[in-house]
Design a protein around this motif. Sequence first.
Motif, PDB file in Angstrom:
ATOM      1  N   LEU A 162     -21.080  58.214 -51.291  1.00 17.00           N
ATOM      2  CA  LEU A 162     -21.961  57.933 -51.014  1.00 17.00           C
ATOM      3  C   LEU A 162     -21.953  57.718 -49.231  1.00 17.00           C
ATOM      4  O   LEU A 162     -23.207  57.747 -48.562  1.00 17.00           O
ATOM      5  CB  LEU A 162     -22.365  56.099 -51.416  1.00 17.00           C
ATOM      6  N   ALA A 163     -21.004  57.126 -48.463  1.00 15.26           N
ATOM      7  CA  ALA A 163     -20.988  57.176 -47.086  1.00 15.26           C
ATOM      8  C   ALA A 163     -21.699  58.663 -46.651  1.00 15.26           C
ATOM      9  O   ALA A 163     -22.413  58.769 -45.515  1.00 15.26           O
ATOM     10  CB  ALA A 163     -19.515  56.630 -46.395  1.00 15.26           C
ATOM     11  N   ARG A 164     -21.273  58.912 -47.477  1.00 17.48           N
ATOM     12  CA  ARG A 164     -22.164  60.906 -46.710  1.00 17.48           C
ATOM     13  C   ARG A 164     -23.467  61.214 -46.934  1.00 17.48           C
ATOM     14  O   ARG A 164     -23.934  61.661 -46.240  1.00 17.48           O
ATOM     15  CB  ARG A 164     -20.573  62.209 -46.933  1.00 17.48           C
ATOM     16  N   SER A 165     -23.561  60.891 -48.318  1.00 19.39           N
ATOM     17  CA  SER A 165     -25.261  60.733 -49.019  1.00 19.39           C
ATOM     18  C   SER A 165     -25.940  59.713 -47.738  1.00 19.39           C
ATOM     19  O   SER A 165     -27.454  60.244 -47.725  1.00 19.39           O
ATOM     20  CB  SER A 165     -24.920  60.710 -50.444  1.00 19.39           C
ATOM     21  N   PHE A 166     -25.516  58.824 -47.606  1.00 20.37           N
ATOM     22  CA  PHE A 166     -26.561  58.046 -46.949  1.00 20.37           C
ATOM     23  C   PHE A 166     -26.424  58.610 -45.497  1.00 20.37           C
ATOM     24  O   PHE A 166     -27.395  58.246 -44.616  1.00 20.37           O
ATOM     25  CB  PHE A 166     -25.909  56.101 -46.629  1.00 20.37           C
ATOM     26  N   ALA A 167     -25.711  59.145 -45.510  1.00 25.68           N
ATOM     27  CA  ALA A 167     -25.179  59.746 -43.182  1.00 25.68           C
ATOM     28  C   ALA A 167     -26.236  60.609 -43.158  1.00 25.68           C
ATOM     29  O   ALA A 167     -26.652  61.156 -42.930  1.00 25.68           O
ATOM     30  CB  ALA A 167     -23.574  60.105 -43.477  1.00 25.68           C
ATOM     31  N   PRO A 200     -32.000  64.849 -57.460  1.00 22.56           N
ATOM     32  CA  PRO A 200     -31.217  65.745 -58.121  1.00 22.56           C
ATOM     33  C   PRO A 200     -30.093  65.806 -56.390  1.00 22.56           C
ATOM     34  O   PRO A 200     -29.626  67.068 -55.837  1.00 22.56           O
ATOM     35  CB  PRO A 200     -31.554  67.257 -58.261  1.00 22.56           C
ATOM     36  N   GLY A 201     -30.710  64.727 -55.960  1.00 26.85           N
ATOM     37  CA  GLY A 201     -29.822  64.322 -54.195  1.00 26.85           C
ATOM     38  C   GLY A 201     -28.341  64.828 -53.787  1.00 26.85           C
ATOM     39  O   GLY A 201     -27.945  64.819 -55.200  1.00 26.85           O
ATOM     40  N   PRO A 202     -28.065  64.851 -52.703  1.00 28.15           N
ATOM     41  CA  PRO A 202     -26.715  64.964 -52.874  1.00 28.15           C
ATOM     42  C   PRO A 202     -25.329  63.457 -53.106  1.00 28.15           C
ATOM     43  O   PRO A 202     -26.256  62.626 -53.321  1.00 28.15           O
ATOM     44  CB  PRO A 202     -26.261  65.370 -50.904  1.00 28.15           C
ATOM     45  N   GLY A 203     -24.604  64.267 -53.484  1.00 28.73           N
ATOM     46  CA  GLY A 203     -23.185  63.027 -54.586  1.00 28.73           C
ATOM     47  C   GLY A 203     -23.561  62.678 -55.511  1.00 28.73           C
ATOM     48  O   GLY A 203     -23.439  61.491 -56.341  1.00 28.73           O
ATOM     49  N   SER A 204     -24.813  63.361 -56.201  1.00 32.83           N
ATOM     50  CA  SER A 204     -25.812  62.713 -57.487  1.00 32.83           C
ATOM     51  C   SER A 204     -24.625  62.781 -58.571  1.00 32.83           C
ATOM     52  O   SER A 204     -25.188  62.469 -59.463  1.00 32.83           O
ATOM     53  CB  SER A 204     -26.917  63.128 -57.855  1.00 32.83           C
ATOM     54  N   ALA A 256     -28.892  61.449 -45.419  1.00 36.76           N
ATOM     55  CA  ALA A 256     -29.861  61.538 -45.200  1.00 36.76           C
ATOM     56  C   ALA A 256     -30.902  61.001 -44.039  1.00 36.76           C
ATOM     57  O   ALA A 256     -31.427  59.868 -43.718  1.00 36.76           O
ATOM     58  CB  ALA A 256     -30.325  60.063 -46.268  1.00 36.76           C
ATOM     59  N   GLY A 257     -29.302  60.095 -43.099  1.00 34.62           N
ATOM     60  CA  GLY A 257     -30.019  59.626 -41.766  1.00 34.62           C
ATOM     61  C   GLY A 257     -30.013  58.214 -41.229  1.00 34.62           C
ATOM     62  O   GLY A 257     -30.380  57.234 -40.891  1.00 34.62           O
ATOM     63  N   ARG A 258     -29.525  57.376 -42.711  1.00 42.96           N
ATOM     64  CA  ARG A 258     -28.590  55.410 -42.478  1.00 42.96           C
ATOM     65  C   ARG A 258     -28.221  56.130 -41.848  1.00 42.96           C
ATOM     66  O   ARG A 258     -26.560  56.703 -42.020  1.00 42.96           O
ATOM     67  CB  ARG A 258     -28.801  55.611 -44.218  1.00 42.96           C
ATOM     68  N   ARG A 259     -27.935  54.530 -41.142  1.00 49.59           N
ATOM     69  CA  ARG A 259     -26.469  53.729 -40.436  1.00 49.59           C
ATOM     70  C   ARG A 259     -25.682  53.109 -41.059  1.00 49.59           C
ATOM     71  O   ARG A 259     -24.775  53.128 -40.902  1.00 49.59           O
ATOM     72  CB  ARG A 259     -27.152  53.246 -38.916  1.00 49.59           C
ATOM     73  N   GLY A 260     -26.685  51.685 -41.486  1.00 50.66           N
ATOM     74  CA  GLY A 260     -25.744  50.865 -41.696  1.00 50.66           C
ATOM     75  C   GLY A 260     -25.081  50.769 -43.214  1.00 50.66           C
ATOM     76  O   GLY A 260     -24.148  50.318 -43.321  1.00 50.66           O
ATOM     77  N   TRP A 261     -26.008  51.624 -44.316  1.00 55.72           N
ATOM     78  CA  TRP A 261     -25.075  51.689 -45.263  1.00 55.72           C
ATOM     79  C   TRP A 261     -23.653  52.809 -45.162  1.00 55.72           C
ATOM     80  O   TRP A 261     -22.708  52.516 -46.009  1.00 55.72           O
ATOM     81  CB  TRP A 261     -25.369  52.452 -45.991  1.00 55.72           C
ATOM     82  N   PRO A 262     -23.505  54.112 -44.814  1.00 55.53           N
ATOM     83  CA  PRO A 262     -22.167  54.499 -44.066  1.00 55.53           C
ATOM     84  C   PRO A 262     -21.193  54.273 -43.569  1.00 55.53           C
ATOM     85  O   PRO A 262     -20.389  53.952 -43.999  1.00 55.53           O
ATOM     86  CB  PRO A 262     -22.956  55.471 -43.126  1.00 55.53           C
ATOM     87  N   ALA A 263     -21.623  52.562 -42.676  1.00 53.58           N
ATOM     88  CA  ALA A 263     -20.458  52.336 -42.347  1.00 53.58           C
ATOM     89  C   ALA A 263     -20.015  51.249 -43.302  1.00 53.58           C
ATOM     90  O   ALA A 263     -18.869  51.271 -42.825  1.00 53.58           O
ATOM     91  CB  ALA A 263     -21.124  50.893 -40.789  1.00 53.58           C
ATOM     92  N   ALA A 264     -21.172  50.642 -44.503  1.00 56.66           N
ATOM     93  CA  ALA A 264     -20.247  49.496 -45.000  1.00 56.66           C
ATOM     94  C   ALA A 264     -19.681  50.432 -46.005  1.00 56.66           C
ATOM     95  O   ALA A 264     -18.440  50.374 -46.490  1.00 56.66           O
ATOM     96  CB  ALA A 264     -21.569  49.081 -45.697  1.00 56.66           C
ATOM     97  N   CYS A 265     -19.438  51.659 -46.497  1.00 52.16           N
ATOM     98  CA  CYS A 265     -19.263  52.264 -47.118  1.00 52.16           C
ATOM     99  C   CYS A 265     -17.910  52.649 -46.746  1.00 52.16           C
ATOM    100  O   CYS A 265     -16.594  53.332 -47.989  1.00 52.16           O
ATOM    101  CB  CYS A 265     -19.698  53.407 -48.089  1.00 52.16           C
ATOM    102  N   LEU A 266     -17.836  52.945 -45.534  1.00 46.35           N
ATOM    103  CA  LEU A 266     -16.164  53.054 -45.258  1.00 46.35           C
ATOM    104  C   LEU A 266     -15.525  51.955 -44.472  1.00 46.35           C
ATOM    105  O   LEU A 266     -14.681  51.792 -44.750  1.00 46.35           O
ATOM    106  CB  LEU A 266     -16.036  53.573 -43.540  1.00 46.35           C
ATOM    107  N   ALA A 267     -16.230  50.772 -44.199  1.00 49.64           N
ATOM    108  CA  ALA A 267     -15.530  49.595 -43.779  1.00 49.64           C
ATOM    109  C   ALA A 267     -15.122  48.656 -45.107  1.00 49.64           C
ATOM    110  O   ALA A 267     -14.178  48.251 -44.800  1.00 49.64           O
ATOM    111  CB  ALA A 267     -16.566  48.804 -42.719  1.00 49.64           C
ATOM    112  N   VAL A 268     -16.149  48.376 -45.791  1.00 51.48           N
ATOM    113  CA  VAL A 268     -15.579  48.066 -46.517  1.00 51.48           C
ATOM    114  C   VAL A 268     -14.368  48.362 -47.781  1.00 51.48           C
ATOM    115  O   VAL A 268     -13.231  47.821 -47.798  1.00 51.48           O
ATOM    116  CB  VAL A 268     -16.799  47.830 -48.287  1.00 51.48           C
ATOM    117  N   PRO A 269     -14.034  49.834 -48.267  1.00 46.54           N
ATOM    118  CA  PRO A 269     -12.889  49.812 -48.650  1.00 46.54           C
ATOM    119  C   PRO A 269     -11.906  49.385 -47.241  1.00 46.54           C
ATOM    120  O   PRO A 269     -10.235  49.381 -48.398  1.00 46.54           O
ATOM    121  CB  PRO A 269     -12.940  51.414 -49.223  1.00 46.54           C
ATOM    122  N   ALA A 270     -11.600  50.168 -46.252  1.00 47.76           N
ATOM    123  CA  ALA A 270     -11.210  49.688 -45.435  1.00 47.76           C
ATOM    124  C   ALA A 270     -10.583  48.490 -45.381  1.00 47.76           C
ATOM    125  O   ALA A 270      -9.080  47.874 -45.082  1.00 47.76           O
ATOM    126  CB  ALA A 270     -11.164  50.370 -44.039  1.00 47.76           C
TER     127      ALA A 270
END
Length: 230
Positions: free
Chosen positions: A143-148, A75-79, A150-164
């Motif tokens: 998903l970028a917001r959810s990973f961020a 039931p986490g954020p973004g679910s 949770a304190g994750r760094r790589g996945w938030p950046a990827a979730c923003l960079a790939v659509p861009a």
Amino acid sequence: MPSTTRLQACGVAIGPVFLGMWLVQALTREGFDPARHPLSLLSLGGQGWIQVANFIVAGLLYLGFAAGVRRALHPGPGSTWAPALLGLSGAGMITAGIFPTDPGAGFPPGAPAGMPEYTVSGVLHEAGFLLASLSWTAACLVLARSFAAAGRRGWPAACLAVPAGVFALIGWPDPSSLTVRLLIASAVQFAFVAALAVRIMRGLPRDLRAPRRPLSPVRPGRPGRSAPRR
């Protein structure tokens, strides 16, 4: 009921299935030029049902993956929003399959060489493609917001960079290469979904699946512990 792992594996299968079927058709359909003809044109002609089925199967795989993502995040954020948006992306693919595009660019053989004359089916096809693209992009942002969170760094950046990167490919001002760029953009999208599916299948951090804790209400008239009375 399908297992969670099988639903999540649908995200890995989308790209190979869809692009594999496109490649087979691109190499065997008479008159089709991958450098000049968008893949949607394969939905036309006597063998068009193959590409129609290809769109629909890809959409169904998206829906299955969306269900797997919900099970992984709940039931986490973004679910709620991430699976819903991925499901809308699948609905867009199914719409693009049910309503074929209009003939143009000389395909199928005998079609006008220029731009197509749009019909209701062609407009709905484009609407399905737009829905799939925008929903996928919005899901990446959620998903970028959810990973961020949770304190994750790589996945938030990827979730923003790939659509861009996908939008940069599509928006590059060179009409002559648009068909190829659209194909590359689709491959990038599918590859990112597959990578996300693998990450989820390996297990998500506990803090990504934990529900957000609401702030504890402060009762009026009661001093905090940090300020003891004397």
